[in-house]
Design a protein around this motif. Structure first.
Motif, short mmCIF file in Angstrom:
data_model
loop_
_atom_site.label_atom_id
_atom_site.label_comp_id
_atom_site.label_asym_id
_atom_site.label_seq_id
_atom_site.Cartn_x
_atom_site.Cartn_y
_atom_site.Cartn_z
N ALA A 73 0.98 7.31 0.63
CA ALA A 73 0.84 7.84 2.19
C ALA A 73 -0.55 6.57 2.92
O ALA A 73 -0.29 6.80 4.22
CB ALA A 73 0.61 9.45 1.59
N VAL A 74 -1.45 6.56 1.61
CA VAL A 74 -2.20 5.39 2.63
C VAL A 74 -0.94 4.29 3.07
O VAL A 74 -2.14 3.70 4.69
CB VAL A 74 -2.96 5.18 1.27
CG1 VAL A 74 -3.48 4.27 1.76
CG2 VAL A 74 -4.55 6.21 1.12
N ASN A 75 -0.49 3.72 2.67
CA ASN A 75 0.18 2.43 2.87
C ASN A 75 0.92 2.52 4.30
O ASN A 75 1.72 2.18 5.05
CB ASN A 75 1.48 2.13 1.80
CG ASN A 75 0.51 1.67 0.49
OD1 ASN A 75 -0.77 1.03 0.66
ND2 ASN A 75 1.74 1.45 -0.30
N ALA A 76 1.94 3.96 4.35
CA ALA A 76 2.02 4.38 5.73
C ALA A 76 1.52 4.50 6.59
O ALA A 76 1.53 3.95 7.83
CB ALA A 76 3.04 5.46 4.81
N ALA A 77 0.22 5.03 6.49
CA ALA A 77 -0.66 5.42 7.51
C ALA A 77 -1.12 3.93 8.12
O ALA A 77 -1.43 3.84 9.47
CB ALA A 77 -2.13 6.30 7.09
N LEU A 78 -1.73 2.99 7.25
CA LEU A 78 -1.88 1.99 7.59
C LEU A 78 -0.62 1.02 8.58
O LEU A 78 -1.32 0.52 9.54
CB LEU A 78 -2.15 0.67 6.58
CG LEU A 78 -3.70 1.38 6.06
CD1 LEU A 78 -3.66 0.78 4.02
CD2 LEU A 78 -4.14 0.51 6.85
N ALA A 79 0.63 0.96 8.62
CA ALA A 79 1.67 0.76 8.76
C ALA A 79 1.53 1.71 10.29
O ALA A 79 1.87 0.58 11.13
CB ALA A 79 2.93 0.58 8.06
#
Length: 350
Positions: free
Chosen positions: A175-181
């Motif tokens: 979810a961190v990766n998606a939120a950064l993107a």
């Protein structure tokens, strides 16, 4: 059949029963699930153990089942499973075992699995943030209760900052990766998985724990439940032997390419992520199973930091928590007494 043969037969039967009474029917092992794909991945020695099936092979003749459980909820979820007596062993980063121990989980630390692991500040590429101090007021995505949280606190502290200087958003790793993107958070802190986002132009990695002389790095541990260890000491030793065997495989420079390929295939992150992260790394430091002065000292510092930050209330004595008996015996049985050298300092790079 004479009386002596009968006695011998009875003795053999009871002896066999005693052996089986001291053998578990199943060995339950947990790790955080760090994969970006469909195949479970725990990184490091977890991927070696899971893919090569050395523990399963060790117990195959006795038909003892080995169950692997990978938790998307990482350390907090694994602590809950331990509390419910659903696990026997786990591979974890440093904070979750500390929280579990402080809350009464009866665990023993059986082998170090990593130390000095580098972490990085990942910042959205459209933000001009070059230092930790420039994060003030920004939204930082982290999974609370994990090693990432405590290492971020340590990194901030090394620069005279506090977790209160930023706005924490509680998100799991993917979810961190998606939120950064999606630009829903401004930054995050964690290991080399962020290289994949950087290579896509989604984030920059301006600083990391290497620039802070190891402050903000993490270490891993293999731990077991006190109940299992006391009930099945021989099985515990055999499990630890295989973990040390895996760490020995990782510690050999000749296996550098193979471990990069293994980590990539398990996690679904590009091989370049691991090739970059492991470039110039001192494998014998990173993968040492020893509870040496550096490792135990870092553990005690993490415990103290967790307490001052209010993450735990009860103090923990690291020396009393560590049980070096099994790893020391593994070194003897595997003839590896001289392979790793105890250290007192950060030696992540060659």
């Amino acid at each position: 059949m004479n009386i002596f043969k009968k006695l011998a037969l009875i003795s053999m039967v009871f002896g066999t029963q005693a052996i089986f009474a001291q053998s578990p029917t199943v060995i339950r092992i947990a790790a955080p699930d760090l994969t970006a794909g469909s195949t479970p991945a725990g990184g490091g020695v977890v991927d070696v153990m899971y893919s090569k099936r050395w523990i399963e092979q060790e117990f195959a003749k006795e038909k003892i089942k080995v169950e692997w459980q990978f938790f998307k909820g990482a350390g907090p979820a694994i602590n809950e499973a331990f509390a419910n007596q659903q696990l026997d062993f786990a591979f974890l980063g440093d904070l979750p075992p500390i929280i579990g121990k402080a809350r009464g989980l009866d665990s023993q630390l059986l082998a170090a699995t990593s130390r000095g692991v580098s972490n990085y500040l990942a910042v959205r590429s459209d933000l001009n943030v070059k230092t930790l101090s420039e994060l003030k007021g920004k939204r930082v995505g982290l999974l609370r209760g994990t090693a990432d949280e405590l290492s971020f606190i340590a990194a901030l502290k090394s620069q005279g900052l506090s977790i209160k200087d930023v706005r924490i958003v509680n998100l799991d790793f993917n979810a961190v990766n998606a939120a950064l993107a999606a630009k829903r958070i401004d930054a995050s802190w964690g290991p080399a998985r962020f290289f994949a986002l950087r290579d896509k132009g989604l984030v920059t990695l301006p600083v990391g724990s290497r620039q802070f002389n190891g402050a903000g790095s993490t270490q891993g541990v293999f731990l077991g439940s006190q109940k299992f260890i006391q009930t099945y000491p021989e099985a515990t030793q055999r499990v630890v032997n295989q973990v040390v065997k895996g760490l020995h495989w990782l510690s050999q420079e000749d296996n550098r390419v193979a471990q990069v390929a293994l980590f990539s295939s398990q996690s679904s992150y590009p091989a370049s992520v691991y090739a970059q992260e492991l470039n110039g790394v001192n494998f014998k430091f990173l993968y040492s199973p020893l509870f040496d002065p550096y490792y135990v000292g870092q553990l005690q510092q993490k415990i103290a930091l967790a307490q001052t930050q209010g993450l735990i209330r009860q103090p923990i004595n690291a020396q009393g928590w560590v049980n070096p008996k099994y790893v020391n015996q593994a070194l003897v049985q595997l003839k590896l007494q001289q392979f790793w050298t105890p250290t007192t300092r950060y030696q992540y790079l060659k």
